[in-house]
Design a protein around this motif. Structure first.
Motif, PDB file in Angstrom:
ATOM      1  N   GLU A  72       0.834  -1.211   0.000  1.00  0.00           N
ATOM      2  CA  GLU A  72       0.000   0.000   0.000  1.00  0.00           C
ATOM      3  C   GLU A  72       0.870   1.264   0.000  1.00  0.00           C
ATOM      4  OE1 GLU A  72      -3.178   0.001  -0.389  1.00  0.00           O
ATOM      5  OE2 GLU A  72      -3.700  -2.091   0.067  1.00  0.00           O
ATOM      6  N   GLN A  73       1.945   1.221   0.773  1.00  0.00           N
ATOM      7  CA  GLN A  73       2.829   2.384   0.859  1.00  0.00           C
ATOM      8  C   GLN A  73       3.464   2.676  -0.506  1.00  0.00           C
ATOM      9  OE1 GLN A  73       6.332   1.652   3.189  1.00  0.00           O
ATOM     10  NE2 GLN A  73       6.848   3.827   3.378  1.00  0.00           N
ATOM     11  N   LEU A  74       3.923   1.612  -1.172  1.00  0.00           N
ATOM     12  CA  LEU A  74       4.573   1.793  -2.476  1.00  0.00           C
ATOM     13  C   LEU A  74       3.554   2.109  -3.565  1.00  0.00           C
ATOM     14  CD1 LEU A  74       7.626   1.688  -3.229  1.00  0.00           C
ATOM     15  CD2 LEU A  74       7.104   0.882  -0.952  1.00  0.00           C
ATOM     16  N   LYS A  75       2.344   1.631  -3.421  1.00  0.00           N
ATOM     17  CA  LYS A  75       1.296   1.953  -4.384  1.00  0.00           C
ATOM     18  C   LYS A  75       0.996   3.454  -4.322  1.00  0.00           C
ATOM     19  CE  LYS A  75      -3.445   0.474  -5.467  1.00  0.00           C
ATOM     20  NZ  LYS A  75      -3.297   0.193  -6.900  1.00  0.00           N
ATOM     21  N   TRP A  76       0.986   3.966  -3.111  1.00  0.00           N
ATOM     22  CA  TRP A  76       0.794   5.407  -2.926  1.00  0.00           C
ATOM     23  C   TRP A  76       1.924   6.170  -3.625  1.00  0.00           C
ATOM     24  CZ3 TRP A  76       3.300   9.604  -0.940  1.00  0.00           C
ATOM     25  CH2 TRP A  76       2.526  10.738  -0.676  1.00  0.00           C
ATOM     26  N   LEU A  77       3.164   5.686  -3.441  1.00  0.00           N
ATOM     27  CA  LEU A  77       4.320   6.355  -4.047  1.00  0.00           C
ATOM     28  C   LEU A  77       4.351   6.193  -5.564  1.00  0.00           C
ATOM     29  CD1 LEU A  77       7.248   5.664  -1.589  1.00  0.00           C
ATOM     30  CD2 LEU A  77       6.592   7.898  -2.497  1.00  0.00           C
ATOM     31  N   GLN A  78       3.876   5.041  -6.058  1.00  0.00           N
ATOM     32  CA  GLN A  78       3.829   4.833  -7.515  1.00  0.00           C
ATOM     33  C   GLN A  78       3.008   5.951  -8.152  1.00  0.00           C
ATOM     34  OE1 GLN A  78       1.032   1.928  -8.897  1.00  0.00           O
ATOM     35  NE2 GLN A  78       2.415   1.152 -10.504  1.00  0.00           N
ATOM     36  N   ASN A  79       1.880   6.270  -7.521  1.00  0.00           N
ATOM     37  CA  ASN A  79       1.032   7.351  -8.023  1.00  0.00           C
ATOM     38  C   ASN A  79       1.659   8.722  -7.762  1.00  0.00           C
ATOM     39  OD1 ASN A  79      -1.434   8.616  -8.998  1.00  0.00           O
ATOM     40  ND2 ASN A  79      -1.750   9.178  -6.852  1.00  0.00           N
ATOM     41  N   ALA A  80       2.278   8.880  -6.589  1.00  0.00           N
ATOM     42  CA  ALA A  80       2.828  10.183  -6.223  1.00  0.00           C
ATOM     43  C   ALA A  80       4.049  10.537  -7.076  1.00  0.00           C
ATOM     44  CB  ALA A  80       3.199  10.187  -4.739  1.00  0.00           C
ATOM     45  N   ALA A  81       4.920   9.550  -7.331  1.00  0.00           N
ATOM     46  CA  ALA A  81       6.126   9.825  -8.110  1.00  0.00           C
ATOM     47  C   ALA A  81       5.860   9.685  -9.608  1.00  0.00           C
ATOM     48  CB  ALA A  81       7.256   8.896  -7.675  1.00  0.00           C
ATOM     49  N   GLY A  82       4.966   8.781  -9.987  1.00  0.00           N
ATOM     50  CA  GLY A  82       4.453   8.767 -11.362  1.00  0.00           C
ATOM     51  C   GLY A  82       5.281   8.059 -12.422  1.00  0.00           C
ATOM     52  N   ALA A  83       6.254   7.198 -12.024  1.00  0.00           N
ATOM     53  CA  ALA A  83       7.071   6.503 -13.033  1.00  0.00           C
ATOM     54  C   ALA A  83       6.328   5.268 -13.543  1.00  0.00           C
ATOM     55  CB  ALA A  83       8.421   6.111 -12.445  1.00  0.00           C
ATOM     56  N   VAL A  84       5.176   5.483 -14.188  1.00  0.00           N
ATOM     57  CA  VAL A  84       4.335   4.351 -14.605  1.00  0.00           C
ATOM     58  C   VAL A  84       4.541   4.025 -16.087  1.00  0.00           C
ATOM     59  CG1 VAL A  84       2.591   4.701 -12.829  1.00  0.00           C
ATOM     60  CG2 VAL A  84       2.364   5.890 -15.021  1.00  0.00           C
ATOM     61  N   PRO A  85       4.320   2.757 -16.458  1.00  0.00           N
ATOM     62  CA  PRO A  85       4.469   2.355 -17.866  1.00  0.00           C
ATOM     63  C   PRO A  85       3.206   2.694 -18.660  1.00  0.00           C
ATOM     64  CG  PRO A  85       3.879   0.449 -16.538  1.00  0.00           C
ATOM     65  CD  PRO A  85       3.961   1.613 -15.590  1.00  0.00           C
ATOM     66  N   SER A  86       3.336   2.768 -19.980  1.00  0.00           N
ATOM     67  CA  SER A  86       2.165   3.014 -20.828  1.00  0.00           C
ATOM     68  C   SER A  86       1.333   1.735 -20.915  1.00  0.00           C
ATOM     69  CB  SER A  86       2.603   3.417 -22.233  1.00  0.00           C
ATOM     70  OG  SER A  86       2.988   2.265 -22.948  1.00  0.00           O
ATOM     71  N   PRO A  87       0.043   1.858 -21.196  1.00  0.00           N
ATOM     72  CA  PRO A  87      -0.795   0.658 -21.340  1.00  0.00           C
ATOM     73  C   PRO A  87      -0.271  -0.275 -22.428  1.00  0.00           C
ATOM     74  CG  PRO A  87      -2.149   2.629 -21.177  1.00  0.00           C
ATOM     75  CD  PRO A  87      -0.735   3.103 -21.290  1.00  0.00           C
ATOM     76  N   LEU A  88       0.272   0.267 -23.513  1.00  0.00           N
ATOM     77  CA  LEU A  88       0.791  -0.602 -24.578  1.00  0.00           C
ATOM     78  C   LEU A  88       2.002  -1.395 -24.079  1.00  0.00           C
ATOM     79  CD1 LEU A  88       0.615  -1.606 -27.463  1.00  0.00           C
ATOM     80  CD2 LEU A  88       2.033   0.341 -28.174  1.00  0.00           C
ATOM     81  N   ASP A  89       2.889  -0.739 -23.331  1.00  0.00           N
ATOM     82  CA  ASP A  89       4.037  -1.452 -22.761  1.00  0.00           C
ATOM     83  C   ASP A  89       3.572  -2.547 -21.796  1.00  0.00           C
ATOM     84  OD1 ASP A  89       5.675   0.130 -24.239  1.00  0.00           O
ATOM     85  OD2 ASP A  89       6.536   1.242 -22.564  1.00  0.00           O
ATOM     86  N   CYS A  90       2.520  -2.247 -21.016  1.00  0.00           N
ATOM     87  CA  CYS A  90       1.986  -3.253 -20.091  1.00  0.00           C
ATOM     88  C   CYS A  90       1.486  -4.463 -20.875  1.00  0.00           C
ATOM     89  CB  CYS A  90       0.836  -2.673 -19.262  1.00  0.00           C
ATOM     90  SG  CYS A  90       1.390  -1.426 -18.097  1.00  0.00           S
ATOM     91  N   PHE A  91       0.787  -4.206 -21.964  1.00  0.00           N
ATOM     92  CA  PHE A  91       0.291  -5.294 -22.811  1.00  0.00           C
ATOM     93  C   PHE A  91       1.456  -6.147 -23.311  1.00  0.00           C
ATOM     94  CE2 PHE A  91      -0.506  -7.003 -27.017  1.00  0.00           C
ATOM     95  CZ  PHE A  91      -1.693  -7.692 -26.849  1.00  0.00           C
ATOM     96  N   LEU A  92       2.529  -5.483 -23.751  1.00  0.00           N
ATOM     97  CA  LEU A  92       3.667  -6.229 -24.307  1.00  0.00           C
ATOM     98  C   LEU A  92       4.379  -7.068 -23.243  1.00  0.00           C
ATOM     99  CD1 LEU A  92       5.024  -3.564 -26.809  1.00  0.00           C
ATOM    100  CD2 LEU A  92       3.961  -5.760 -27.380  1.00  0.00           C
ATOM    101  N   VAL A  93       4.488  -6.545 -22.025  1.00  0.00           N
ATOM    102  CA  VAL A  93       5.107  -7.350 -20.954  1.00  0.00           C
ATOM    103  C   VAL A  93       4.220  -8.559 -20.654  1.00  0.00           C
ATOM    104  CG1 VAL A  93       5.879  -7.410 -18.556  1.00  0.00           C
ATOM    105  CG2 VAL A  93       6.318  -5.371 -19.937  1.00  0.00           C
TER     106      VAL A  93
END
Ligand SMILES: *Cc1c(COP(=O)(O)O)cnc(C)c1O
Length: 381
Positions: A219-240
């Motif tokens: 939960e703590q890191l999920k909060w930071l994932q949103n706060a810091a924002g280094a998220v992958p694109s949906p297309l990259d997620c599909f490819l992984v």
């Protein structure tokens, strides 16, 4: 579900309820229409959450046996976000054979916000105990097998000692993948991946992931994932996710090639040493047998001679492309001293065993015999 089944059906992957599409749709959307203010169908903005990413995150968590997973725009994006969770002054005991970018970020964190990384030879329980007893460590961080020397570290043993001293254990599982090794089952608290490598598997995306053993850290890191924002694109997620579907099949093929090459290189007059955890000559072969269900697709070798011999060998290879990175279907070779580890001073490199004629092979899934012929042909000139 066994591993290969989980890779395809785990993480609640199922046909799209609206259309029956067997693959998760690529939800290329940044925002979501709300029926009235604050009333959503579970999604409001794609930095916070995206349906394609959610399936990828659940699937990786399932494969690693964690309570939750988080996807990032790169392996270093995942590591950087983890570092954000630490208080200034936190002591981090890190393995002494780490991905270069990891060390670069640790050293930046030392200079700018007073994190205190200390590099320890984690093969030695005495060195770990000494470092743990000096003053309280918040985190023990390491890779296994390491890069490029393929040293295998005992996850269960290190976790036991780290936990007794109150530290959290984070393992970079990029080289082994959850197909061969599941650190959370062996006692680690967090797993990190560069999904750029084997999970993606086709050298077409850059991505990262974290997986957690306990809900609170997740939960703590999920909060930071949103706060810091280094998220992958949906297309990259599909490819992984598409890469993950064939992870087991690919790892078996990578390993067949790596085993054939490691055996073929053994006892060649031009070769000083072959490093592969599957060889009985590997110093931690027994640890590898205990904690991994196979030995992976990476092989390192040292040639007799120096830079000149290494360059000659590299220029004669046909199928192994000269390049950084690893874990794709195509074979790659690199010279750490000249490429990925060039920034380490020569003296330090040599002390660690990264000589000018050390080469790291990422064995692809081409026919093993063609790869063996290629390598032996390049040796003989
Ligand atoms: C590549 C790699 C990383 C960094 O991941 P990126 O996706 O390149 O940011 C971290 N650890 C290991 C072991 C790697 O091979």
């Amino acid at each position: 579900m066994r591993f290969d089944t989980k890779a395809i059906h785990g993480g609640d992957q199922k046909p799209d309820p609206q259309t029956g599409a067997v693959n998760v749709p690529v939800y290329l959307t940044s925002t979501y229409a709300q029926s009235s203010p604050g009333v959503t169908k579970g999604y409001d903005y794609s930095r916070t959450a995206n349906p394609t990413r959610a399936v990828l995150e659940r699937t990786i968590a399932d494969l690693e046996g964690g309570v939750g997973g988080l996807a990032f725009s790169s392996g270093l994006g995942a590591f950087g976000t983890f570092l954000w969770s630490l208080k200034s002054g936190s002591r981090i005991l890190a393995g002494d054979d780490l991905y270069g970018g990891t060390v670069r970020l640790l050293e930046h964190a030392r200079r700018t916000w007073g994190l205190a990384p200390q590099y320890v030879d984690l093969r030695s329980p005495e060195q770990l105990e000494r470092a743990l007893s000096e003053s309280a460590a918040r985190v023990v961080y390491f890779e296994t097998p390491t890069n490029p020397l393929l040293t295998v570290l005992d996850i269960a043993e290190i976790s036991r000692r780290a936990h007794a001293a109150g530290a959290t254990v984070v393992v970079d599982n990029t080289f082994a993948t959850p197909y061969l090794q599941r650190p959370l089952e062996l006692g680690a608290d967090v797993v990190l991946h560069s999904t750029t490598k084997y999970l993606g598997g086709h050298s077409d995306i850059v991505g990262g992931a974290l997986v957690f053993r306990d809900q609170e850290t997740y939960e703590q890191l999920k909060w930071l994932q949103n706060a810091a924002g280094a998220v992958p694109s949906p297309l990259d997620c599909f490819l992984v996710l598409r890469g993950i579907h064939t992870l087991g099949a690919r790892m078996r093929a990578h390993q067949a090639g790596a085993t054939a090459i490691a055996q073929a290189l053994t006892n060649q007059p031009q070769v000083k040493r072959v490093i592969y955890p599957g060889l009985a000559s590997h110093p931690q072969h027994e640890v590898a047998r205990r904690q991994m269900s196979g030995f992976g697709g990476m092989v390192s070798m040292e040639l007799n001679g120096g830079t000149e011999e290494a360059q000659k060998f590299l220029s004669r290879l046909k199928y192994f492309y000269l390049g950084e990175s690893l874990g794709g279907v195509e074979s790659l070779v690199e010279a750490p001293a000249l490429m990925t580890h060039q920034s380490i001073p020569k003296e330090d490199r040599e002390r660690r065993g990264i000589t000018d004629s050390l080469l790291r092979l990422s064995v692809g899934i081409e026919d093993p015999q063609d790869l063996v012929d290629d390598v032996l042909g390049a040796l003989r000139g």
